[in-house]
Write a protein that holds these residues in place. Structure first.
Motif, short mmCIF file in Angstrom:
data_model
loop_
_atom_site.label_atom_id
_atom_site.label_comp_id
_atom_site.label_asym_id
_atom_site.label_seq_id
_atom_site.Cartn_x
_atom_site.Cartn_y
_atom_site.Cartn_z
N LEU A 176 14.66 -7.13 13.13
CA LEU A 176 15.99 -7.66 12.88
C LEU A 176 16.27 -7.62 11.38
O LEU A 176 15.38 -7.86 10.58
CB LEU A 176 16.09 -9.11 13.38
N GLY A 232 16.19 -15.25 15.85
CA GLY A 232 16.19 -13.95 16.52
C GLY A 232 14.93 -13.74 17.34
O GLY A 232 14.97 -13.23 18.47
N THR A 233 13.79 -14.12 16.77
CA THR A 233 12.54 -14.00 17.50
C THR A 233 12.54 -14.87 18.74
O THR A 233 12.18 -14.43 19.84
CB THR A 233 11.35 -14.38 16.60
N LEU A 257 14.99 -13.61 21.36
CA LEU A 257 14.50 -12.40 22.02
C LEU A 257 13.38 -12.73 23.00
O LEU A 257 13.35 -12.22 24.13
CB LEU A 257 14.01 -11.41 20.97
N THR A 258 12.45 -13.58 22.59
CA THR A 258 11.35 -13.93 23.49
C THR A 258 11.84 -14.73 24.69
O THR A 258 11.43 -14.48 25.83
CB THR A 258 10.28 -14.74 22.74
N ALA A 265 13.89 -12.39 26.94
CA ALA A 265 13.01 -11.44 27.63
C ALA A 265 12.21 -12.12 28.73
O ALA A 265 12.00 -11.54 29.81
CB ALA A 265 12.06 -10.79 26.62
N LEU A 271 20.92 -14.94 24.70
CA LEU A 271 21.39 -13.96 23.72
C LEU A 271 22.77 -14.32 23.20
O LEU A 271 23.05 -14.23 22.00
CB LEU A 271 21.40 -12.57 24.35
N ILE A 309 6.38 -9.37 22.68
CA ILE A 309 7.46 -9.44 21.70
C ILE A 309 7.00 -10.16 20.43
O ILE A 309 7.31 -9.73 19.31
CB ILE A 309 8.68 -10.15 22.32
N GLN A 352 6.86 -8.73 16.73
CA GLN A 352 7.61 -9.41 15.68
C GLN A 352 6.73 -9.72 14.47
O GLN A 352 7.13 -9.54 13.33
CB GLN A 352 8.20 -10.70 16.25
#
Length: 838
Positions: free
Chosen positions: A4, A353-354, A357-358, A361, A386, A661, A665
């Motif tokens: 990111l 963001g991490t 995303l995790t 996901a 998201l 992820i 990251q």
């Protein structure tokens, strides 16, 4: 590799925050409109995938035979004859309604009394013949003065048991005779069965039918017949209405409670109503985007996903807490809004963001599951995470900058916070904390083995007082289940093969039979009646010839049997009473070639449902063809089996996705495993807490397990991100700043889930309880055990670096001035405020 990049985004938000707010508002309006069109599916049986054989079989039955639902009108009375008069008076009015196909009230007992013996097969008739002969012979032996009793063991055994074969036969054919009405044994309850005119009903139809039936009953004036008459409504048509209304009320109630409680927590934490409104408005917009897209992709919500609004509000608010806390922290340190925006988006946004995303996901991985309760929840929750991330790192910063420029936020500077940010120290008692934690983990691992699964559906249904009263009143009214499994066949010969196969299975399973009665046109109208009539004529000849040779109870039994022996002609399907003939008809009015299998065990227990499905879910006939039974209970059994299997798979898959992820990251498997470790420990703690509090897993709260994986990893990511940014000897500072934000973020999520505790649906309450327990244990793991582990690793890395250094510094400042050693053992340069973390 950077996953990111936020620096350019900071500048974009700073320059174009007003257009961003306008676009977000328009998207929210569109999303809100689409959200308003979402429907609700409250039937869990609809959550199996369409390609399952059990689902196909049920769809075929509904298409050819129609629905098996009905409405029960329960008349509770102290004057049974008056209740009967009322029922007979209202029956024509019900039949005149366009919503009513038929009404069952009276049962043709005379038909079954006349043809009772024709429902016995030839072997049973032979057995009855033998029982009569034995009774006659026993009477002869009793009056024979030359007979010695000790020579007749059978007579002695009969005397000990007090039951003759003829008496057993009398009880057997009496049990097969129905009551004249659907009534209980003490004649205080009369039940009318009202069948819908539509072959396959929906909620709107059921509501209209219920309103129409209620109107007819009220206008008939039941009080004119019996002042004590109490009328209740039940059956699966009424139940479907109650379940939908219960879920709808729970959704609205929990949403109001959850959103209000979360808003108050945020307002109290930031001591700012404007800040709480900013975060809430930004998040509400992202939820409108989420559910608007849900309408376009899925079209409706279900019992499980219907509560995602309040849950996602509690989850998404976490991002707002971390984001605005970082902005407020920078402003309190006296830095300008531009720099505060940089920290809000570029630094905290990286960690967010991490986590987004995790979490997304982990939820999206549920879409691989067959159970739509998992897959649809995965899509909605993953998308919601998201969109919440976008709302909190794009819309919220733009709104924050806009209001701050107007002077509405009023964040006073606090210079002492800037000074404290440079104070470095160790985290005390880290080794002792880890030792205590290790002991608790061992106890929790043992506790997991004590966690059980709740199979009894009785404690998982939303039961209204009326539904509970109906269940209590009609106990003993019906002599068979009203929800049989149905096996469709293509011919009468194939139907006979199915019946033979099912009978073999029934007769072979003497220890744990799950069904007993088998219905079909062949069972209702036996095709070998001429042979049975021949057997009955032989019985009639025997009784006429020997009845005078018996006395006492056996004489009474034989005289009563004469009325059943008077049948001389076979009957046809047209002679069968309408209430029973209806079960054999297809939607087009023709006699159906299908078999009805009535369960003999209560299927509200999921284990019985699974056993019932295992017994007759698939039937292979002599030709090798496999036929599938159709039943909502079989659907529930398959759903239970699927959920328990996929629940474990979902947890494992989501853990794997999260680890992958996080590893990408942080560019290190070692660091990835380190960040995920508090989540794993938290899951172990959750299992132990379940054992302590007596919580069980069930078909509803199993969805919490993969959800906790997606949610629980966030805390560890935030703590570790801040720790890497601050460097060694910063853990006390990390806990004061990020640790507090993590705690508040988790508390708001817990508050969101706590809204489910106010629901009337026991299954939804169990989701709230388990989620709160899981969030609490993962939080403790992330802010207590994880920092202690980081401190121990840091101490070891520092000691190793000092031992390897050629010159050991004598002042603490010498260590601080040199290279920094991270908790993972890697040597890094001192971080600077402008350094990108990701």
């Amino acid at each position: 590799m950077r996953i990111l990049r936020f620096r350019d985004g900071c500048e974009l938000i700073h320059r174009h925050h007003k257009p961003i707010l306008i676009v977000a508002a328009l998207a929210t309006i569109v999303g809100g409109y689409l959200t308003s069109k979402l429907g609700l599916q409250s039937d869990l049986a609809e959550l199996l995938p369409d390609h399952y054989e059990s689902v196909r079989a049920l769809d075929r039955v509904r298409e050819e035979v129609g629905g098996t639902g009905n409405m029960r009108i329960v008349l509770d009375t102290r004057d049974f004859p008056s209740a009967v008069r009322f029922a007979k008076a209202v029956e024509p009015e019900l039949l005149a309604s366009s919503y009513v196909l038929d009404v069952d009230l009276e049962r043709d007992v005379a038909f079954y009394e006349k043809n009772a013996l024709l429902y016995l097969d030839t072997l049973q008739l032979d057995s009855l013949h033998t029982a009569i002969e034995d009774a006659i012979e026993a009477e002869r032996q009793e009056i024979n003065p030359f007979v010695v009793d000790d020579l007749f063991g059978d007579a002695e055994e009969e005397e000990e048991t007090g039951t003759s074969e003829l008496e057993e036969w009398e009880e057997r054919y009496r049990e097969n005779l129905p009551r004249e009405y659907y009534m209980n044994e003490d004649s205080t309850v009369l039940v009318m069965l009202v069948y819908p005119a539509a072959g396959r009903t929906n909620l709107a139809y059921n509501r209209a039918m219920r309103e129409e039936v209620g109107r007819i009953i009220d206008e008939a004036g039941p009080e004119r017949y019996d002042a004590t008459l109490e009328i209740l409504y039940g059956g699966n048509i009424q139940n479907s209405i109650d379940e939908y209304e219960g879920v709808r009320r729970d959704i609205l109630g929990t949403a109001v409670y959850g959103v209000t409680a979360v808003f108050l927590v945020i307002a109290i934490y930031f001591r700012s109503i404007p800040a709480a409104f900013m975060i809430a408005i930004s998040l509400a917009g992202s939820l409108m985007w989420t559910f608007g897209l849900t309408f376009l992709v899925i079209g409706q919500l279900n019992t499980i996903t219907g509560f995602l609004f309040v849950i996602l509000f509690g989850l998404g608010i976490d991002y707002g807490i971390h984001s605005f806390a970082r902005f407020r922290e920078a402003r309190q340190e006296g830095r300008p809004s531009v720099e505060a925006l940089h920290d809000m988006v570029c630094k905290t946004g990286a960690a967010l963001g991490t986590t987004a995303l995790t979490t997304a996901a982990a939820f999206y991985s549920l879409m691989l599951m067959d159970f739509r309760g998992f897959s649809e929840l995965g899509f909605i929750a993953g998308t919601g995470m998201l969109f919440a991330f976008i709302g909190m790192v794009v819309v919220l910063p733009a709104l924050t900058l806009f209001l701050d420029n107007l002077g509405l936020l009023r964040i006073p500077p606090r210079p002492e916070r800037a000074e404290r940010a440079h104070v470095r120290s160790r985290l005390a008692f880290a080794p002792g904390t880890l030792a205590v934690g290790a002991l608790l983990i061992l106890l929790a691992a043992y506790g997991i083995t004590r966690v059980t699964f709740q199979y009894d559906f009785t404690n998982l249904r939303s039961v209204t007082p009326e539904r509970e009263a109906v269940a209590e009143r009609i106990e003993g009214v019906f002599d068979r289940s009203e929800s049989p499994a149905i096996i469709l066949t293509d011919s009468r010969a194939e139907m006979r093969e199915v019946m033979d196969s099912v009978r073999v299975l029934r007769d072979r399973d003497t220890l744990s039979p799950t069904f007993e009665r088998i219905g079909s046109v062949l069972a209702a109208v036996p095709d070998d009646q001429p042979r049975r009539l021949e057997k009955i004529r032989d019985l009639r000849v025997l009784v006429d010839a020997e009845a005078d040779n018996v006395s006492g109870e056996d004489e009474r039994r034989l005289n009563e049997l004469r009325s059943y022996l008077s049948v001389e002609e076979p009957f046809t399907i047209e002679d069968v009473p309408p209430s029973d003939r209806r079960r054999l008809l297809k939607k087009n009015g023709e006699i159906g070639d299908f078999v009805l299998i009535y369960p003999s065990v209560p299927l509200r227990d999921g284990r019985n449902s699974i056993a019932f499905s295992s017994d007759i879910g698939e039937v292979t006939i002599g030709s090798g063809k496999t036929l599938h039974a159709a039943s909502s209970n079989i659907i529930m059994a398959e759903m239970l089996t699927m959920i328990t299997r996929e629940g474990r798979l979902a947890v494992g898959l989501s853990l794997l996705v999260v680890l992958l992820i996080v590893t990408l990251q942080f560019r290190s498997l070692r660091r990835g495993a380190l960040v995920v470790s508090p989540l794993v420990i938290g899951l172990l703690g959750m299992g132990g807490a379940m054992a302590v509090f007596g919580l069980q897993l069930n078909i509803f709260n199993l969805v919490v397990l993969p959800s906790i994986v997606g949610i629980g990893v966030d805390s560890g990511v935030h703590v570790y991100h801040r720790y890497l940014g601050e460097g060694p000897r910063s853990l006390p500072l990390v806990l004061r700043r990020t640790g507090l934000a993590v705690t508040m973020a988790t508390l708001t999520t817990m508050v969101g889930y706590s809204g489910l505790l106010t629901a009337s649906h026991p299954g939804l309450v169990s989701i709230g309880k388990l989620a709160i327990v899981g969030l609490a244990t993962t939080l403790i793991s992330a802010v207590v055990l994880f920092p202690a582990a980081l401190q121990v690793l840091e101490d070891r890395a520092t000691a190793a670096a000092v031992a390897a250094s050629p010159a050991t510094p004598t002042e603490p400042e010498a260590t601080a001035a040199g290279p920094e050693v991270t908790a993972a053992g890697d040597v890094e340069r001192p971080p600077t405020p402008s350094r990108d973390i990701v």
